[in-house]
Every structure is written in structure tokens, then in C-alpha cells.
Enzyme design. Structure first.
Site, PDB file in Angstrom:
ATOM      1  N   ASP A 214       0.832  -1.193   0.000  1.00  0.00           N
ATOM      2  CA  ASP A 214       0.000   0.000   0.000  1.00  0.00           C
ATOM      3  C   ASP A 214       0.875   1.256   0.000  1.00  0.00           C
ATOM      4  O   ASP A 214       1.870   1.331   0.722  1.00  0.00           O
ATOM      5  CB  ASP A 214      -0.892  -0.028   1.248  1.00  0.00           C
ATOM      6  CG  ASP A 214      -1.867   1.121   1.303  1.00  0.00           C
ATOM      7  OD1 ASP A 214      -2.770   1.173   0.448  1.00  0.00           O
ATOM      8  OD2 ASP A 214      -1.728   1.963   2.208  1.00  0.00           O
ATOM      9  N   GLU A 282       1.664  -0.135  -4.930  1.00  0.00           N
ATOM     10  CA  GLU A 282       0.716   0.890  -5.354  1.00  0.00           C
ATOM     11  C   GLU A 282       1.438   2.235  -5.361  1.00  0.00           C
ATOM     12  O   GLU A 282       1.869   2.719  -4.313  1.00  0.00           O
ATOM     13  CB  GLU A 282      -0.471   0.955  -4.395  1.00  0.00           C
ATOM     14  CG  GLU A 282      -1.438   2.092  -4.720  1.00  0.00           C
ATOM     15  CD  GLU A 282      -2.309   2.487  -3.542  1.00  0.00           C
ATOM     16  OE1 GLU A 282      -3.421   2.990  -3.788  1.00  0.00           O
ATOM     17  OE2 GLU A 282      -1.886   2.299  -2.378  1.00  0.00           O
TER      18      GLU A 282
END
Length: 549
Positions: A214, A282
Site C-alpha cells: 500500500d 501501489e
């Protein structure tokens, strides 16, 4: 630790160290996949129960969004214990059983690691905020106020307002790029990095095959805490709430994207390699996403693959725009590897975002399966689910609550998976679901589409099977993508094999010519056009996939 795994299956899954290259990854949002205990929230046992559906798609791996212990202020992306399962989702034994079942079905398991920040209820933060001289005093990003009491610089939170929160105990501000309850870890502290590497090792030992990382470019901040410069209005091209969030008014030179991040990614890669594990990062940056993708995936000692937000944008990409993105990746990430996604848990579902009918959805998944790179499919995408319309009183997402009604948040893409049409919870739960099931989704349920050979679900299976049947489509290179009007073309090649790919991204027929050679169509079951003497007519929203004889 009792780790339930099938040794022979793990060995076979480890056999291909480059399994991630060209892999198709299915994202599971655990709160909304399947509830096994009737509390209205999906859980790990529910995922295990539904894994045969995922395996039937022909994908290589699953990515499970966070299930760690958390106060759930941001639905698991605020972690209070990295090495345990939140009781809402089950237990570590439930996770072990999930991994064992996935491996038995030939699915690798990737989990979502949120390393840039924790919950403010994590014991690390509880200790850090006590004083300026305790053992973890520098584990988070603390800074003194300016002389007038204002925060140390102009950094902003993605969720609105300053990225700094005053703490009365330490008499300092702490950094939070997201919610104030999500303090940022200080990656300039070696102990923090070592603790996070231990977290990765903990899950790898339990049989995990990789990670989705993330906000991978948020890990390291500028140690001098320099303020960001303003961003010109014409360059404010964020994919999420661009008009209502002042975060998009800055050029984020100093609060993320720091060069020191590369050293940590090399350490993480060294931890993963002995397990044959891989990661997809990401990249959250509207201006430099592709360049960062290239930096973070270059060579064989960083992150294996990353995805940026180009295909998560609001406007449906044209043939020209897709060609520009792919050629840009070739320019800035020639030694790296992209991972493509059209939908995920943070953006409006692409069926609605791009206003696609079923023909449009079919050609877009065919395109994704032919792109150089890996691919992520978001749960329900294979059913063609549109964005759900969630009423304000049902909203759960703090982002949507903050910016309603101009931005309705992310709940519309997070509503429960629809398994059957027989009741108003679609087989997801036996009680009231945490988010309402959209009545519009019921007719798209898995059970309905299983019975229809012409359904989008069966089409997804055929599209994925095409990719799996041709190593050229999984791992090959490509010629520079080219747009001619509304038609996108390129040739994938690996060794001596070549596959020509063309996509008519419009409702108007088009005539095309193939490169020199003898070509045979290989995607008629994907509505693919036929080849006639190196010529083809592409009907509206029709692809042509052909191999060279």
C-alpha cells in the site's frame, strides 16, 4: 506456530521464481466477499469457502486487502497489530486454513501490507507519544510547531486538511498523510525498517507468496521537512476527488517519493527472495506515477511490479491515450514491470466510470489480458458490476463522509459480492450487511451467470485462459503500441513466437492490415475478428488476436 500447508503444492508454487511476470491477480476485499458467521461482515472463512470460484477463473494469485487487528477507522488500512488477525475476520488458524486451501487450488496468496503508517492505537505509537526520549520516540514523524504554533510545513492529508496533528502529551505535531488516526512511521529510523521487515518475514513463514504494498511511495519523507511548492491548476489530474481536495493543489516533492525509499525496497526484496515471493506496489502519484513505477521495479533487486493510476482515471481511455501510456512505460520503465488494474477498492468501478456496456467490458478485459505486464482484477469485475449508489446515511467511508456530496467516497465499489439472486443480501450474509447490497447487482449474481454460457463471467474465464495458453502474452515483449483512429495495435513476441493484437475501441467498424506474414486468429471465442489475406474488418468493440504461423 501451527502452519497448515500442503508441502508438495508449495514446492510446485515456488518452482517458477518469475511466476509474477504476467500473472493475473484477483483482489479480494474481505469485508465484502463472504460472511461465514452471520454478522454482516465478510471474513477469512468466507474467503476460503469461495476460493473455488476464484480458482475457476484461471487466475494465478489472490490479493487480500488488510485483515489485521485494527480499530477500522479506515477499514483495516489502520493497523494496530501487524502479526494478528482482527477478530472481525477470524483467527490466525483461519488464515492458515485459507492459505492451505488456496495452495491446494493452485492459487498463490498475496496480502496487503500497509507499511507507511499504523493506527494511533498501535502499541508502537502509544509508546512513541509518551515522551521525546523513550525507546520508540523516533519511530514516528514528530516535529515542533513553528513559533506561532502552526504545523512545521504545508503538507496536506489525502483525507483533507493539514497532514499534521498536535499531540498534547509530547507537545509536538505528528505526521499523518491519511487520517489523523493513521500516524506515519519514520523510515529514517533503522529500527522501524527492521521491525517492518520482521513483519514481512512473519507472514512469509506462514506460507504467503507475496505482498501488495500500500502507498509504496509514501514510506520515506524529506528529513528536512521542506514545504511542497504549489501545483499549477492545469496539472491537477488526481484520479480521486480532484476537484474537492486541496491535496491536489501541491506538487508533492517532499512528503513522499524520496530517493531513500529504494534502499528499503532492496531490503524487503532480500527478505522475499528466499521464499520465491513477489510484491506489487501501489504508486500514489498523479504526476510522476509511471516514472516512479520505473524507478521502483528496475533490475532484479527492487519491487517486482508496480501499478500507477493511469488506467484508474475517470475518463475512458482512448486508443491514443492507451498507446501513450504503454509507450511511456517503455520509456521510463524499460527495465521494470507494470501491473495493470481498471478497478479496485479505491475508485469507482470501471463499468460505471467509463460508461461501458457489455461489449465494452468484454474488449477491455481482452485488452488487459494482452498487455505487457501483470494484471489485477477486482472482485465483482468479472460480473460486470456497476458502481453501487450508496445513500449518505449508509456511508462508511470517512473520505466520502468528509467530501459529500461532491465526492461520494469509495463505498460504492465496496458493497458486498453478489453470489445469488434469491434474497436481498445475494448470498453474502444471513443478516444485515455492513454495506447494503445494490438491488441493481442482483441480476449479475454468480449463480445467474454460471447458467448462461454467453455471460460476462464465462467471457472473463475465456479471456484469462487465452493469456494462460500463450507465454507470449504473459511474459513477452511488445512492439511500440500504435493508435490508428480508434484502433490500438501492437505485436507481443517471445522467442520466435508472435501474437498480433488489435482492439477497436469504438462503436464504428474499422479496416486494418496485419504485419507481413501468415496469421491465424486465436480468439474467436472472445468475439475476435477473422483474418483474410492479412486484412481484417473489426466491428464495433471487436478485437483481433492472431498468432504468426
Amino acid at each position: 506456530m501451527n502452519i497448515m500447508t500442503n508441502v508438495s503444492n508449495i514446492a510446485s508454487l515456488k518452482a517458477d521464481a518469475n511466476w509474477w511476470r504476467g500473472a493475473v491477480i484477483y483482489q479480494i476485499y474481505p469485508r465484502s466477499f463472504q460472511d461465514s458467521n452471520g454478522d454482516g461482515v465478510g471474513d477469512l472463512k468466507g474467503i476460503t469457502e469461495r476460493l473455488p470460484h476464484v480458482a475457476s477463473l484461471g487466475v494465478d494469485a489472490i490479493w487480500i486487502s488488510p485483515f489485521f487487528t485494527s480499530p477500522m477507522k479506515d477499514f483495516g488500512y489502520d493497523v494496530s497489530d501487524y502479526c494478528d488477525v482482527d477478530p472481525m475476520f477470524g483467527t490466525l488458524a483461519d488464515f492458515d486454513a485459507l492459505v492451505a486451501r488456496a495452495h491446494k487450488l493452485g492459487l498463490r496468496v498475496m496480502i496487503d501490507l500497509v507499511l507507511s503508517h499504523t493506527s494511533d492505537q498501535h502499541p508502537w505509537f502509544g509508546e512513541s507519544r509518551v515522551s521525546k526520549d523513550n525507546a520508540k520516540s523516533d519511530w514516528y514523524v514528530w516535529a515542533d510547531a513553528k513559533a506561532d504554533g502552526n504545523p512545521p510545513n504545508n503538507w496536506l492529508s489525502i483525507f483533507g486538511g493539514p497532514a499534521w496533528q498536535w499531540d498534547g502529551r509530547r507537545q509536538q505535531y505528528y505526521l499523518h498523510n491519511f487520517l489523523a488516526s493513521q500516524p506515519d512511521l519514520n523510515f529514517h529510523c533503522p529500527d522501524v525498517q527492521n521491525a517492518l521487515l520482521d513483519v514481512a518475514s512473519f507472514w512469509l513463514e506462514r506460507g504467503v507468496n507475496g505482498f501488495r504494498l500500500d502507498t509504496i511511495n509514501f514510506y520515506v519523507h524529506d528529513a528536512r521537512l521542506r514545504s511542497n511548492p504549489p501545483l499549477a491548476e492545469e496539472d491537477r489530474n488526481s484520479t480521486i476527488a480532484p476537484q474537492v481536495n486541496p491535496y491536489n493543489h501541491q506538487e508533492h516533492l517532499y512528503d513522499k517519493n524520496q530517493p531513500e525509499n529504494l534502499a528499503f525496497l532492496r531490503k524487503l526484496r532480500a527478505v522475499m527472495d528466499p521464499y520465491g515471493a513477489a510484491a506489487v506496489g501501489e504508486v500514489g502519484d498523479a504526476q510522476r506515477g509511471l516514472e516512479i513505477l520505473g524507478e521502483y521495479t528496475a533490475g532484479d533487486d527492487l519491487t517486482q511490479m508496480c501499478y500507477a493510476f493511469e488506467f484508474l482515471a475517470n475518463n475512458r481511455p482512448t486508443a491514443t491515450e492507451i498507446a501513450e501510456v504503454l509507450n511511456k512505460v517503455d520509456e521510463v520503465a524499460a527495465d521494470g514491470w507494470a501491473c495493470w488494474a481498471f478497478s479496485n477498492h479505491d475508485v469507482q468501478r470501471h463499468a460505471s466510470r467509463w460508461e461501458l456496456n457489455e461489449d465494452g467490458l468484454k474488449i477491455m478485459i481482452t485488452l488487459m489480458m494482452c498487455l505487457r505486464g501483470s494484471a489485477c482484477i477486482y472482485q465483482g469485475e468479472e460480473l460486470g458490476l456497476p458502481e453501487a449508489d450508496v445513500a449518505y446515511e449508509d456511508l462508511q467511508d470517512p473520505y466520502g463522509i468528509e467530501f459529500w456530496p461532491e465526492f461520494k467516497g469509495r463505498d460504492g465499489c465496496r458493497t458486498p459480492m453478489v453470489w445469488e439472486k434469491s434474497n436481498d443480501t445475494a448470498g453474502f450474509t444471513q443478516s444485515q450487511p455492513w454495506l447494503p447490497v445494490s438491488p441493481e447487482h442482483l441480476s449479475n449474481a454468480v449463480a445467474n451467470q454460471e447458467e448462461d454460457p454467453a455471460s460476462l463471467l464465462h467471457f472473463y474465464r475465456r479471456a484469462i485462459a487465452l493469456r494462460q495458453a500463450h507465454v507470449t502474452l504473459r511474459k513477452g515483449a511488445h512492439t511500440p503500441p500504435k493508435a490508428t483512429g480508434n484502433v490500438l495495435t501492437f505485436v507481443r513476441h517471445e522467442g520466435g513466437a508472435q501474437v498480433f493484437c488489435a482492439f477497436n475501441l469504438s462503436d464504428t467498424p474499422a479496416e486494418i492490415s496485419l504485419p507481413d506474414g501468415n496469421w491465424t486468429s486465436i480468439a474467436q471465442d472472445l468475439n475476435g475478428a477473422a483474418v483474410a489475406n492479412s486484412q481484417a474488418t473489426l466491428e464495433a468493440w471487436q478485437p483481433l488476436i492472431a498468432k504468426k504461423n
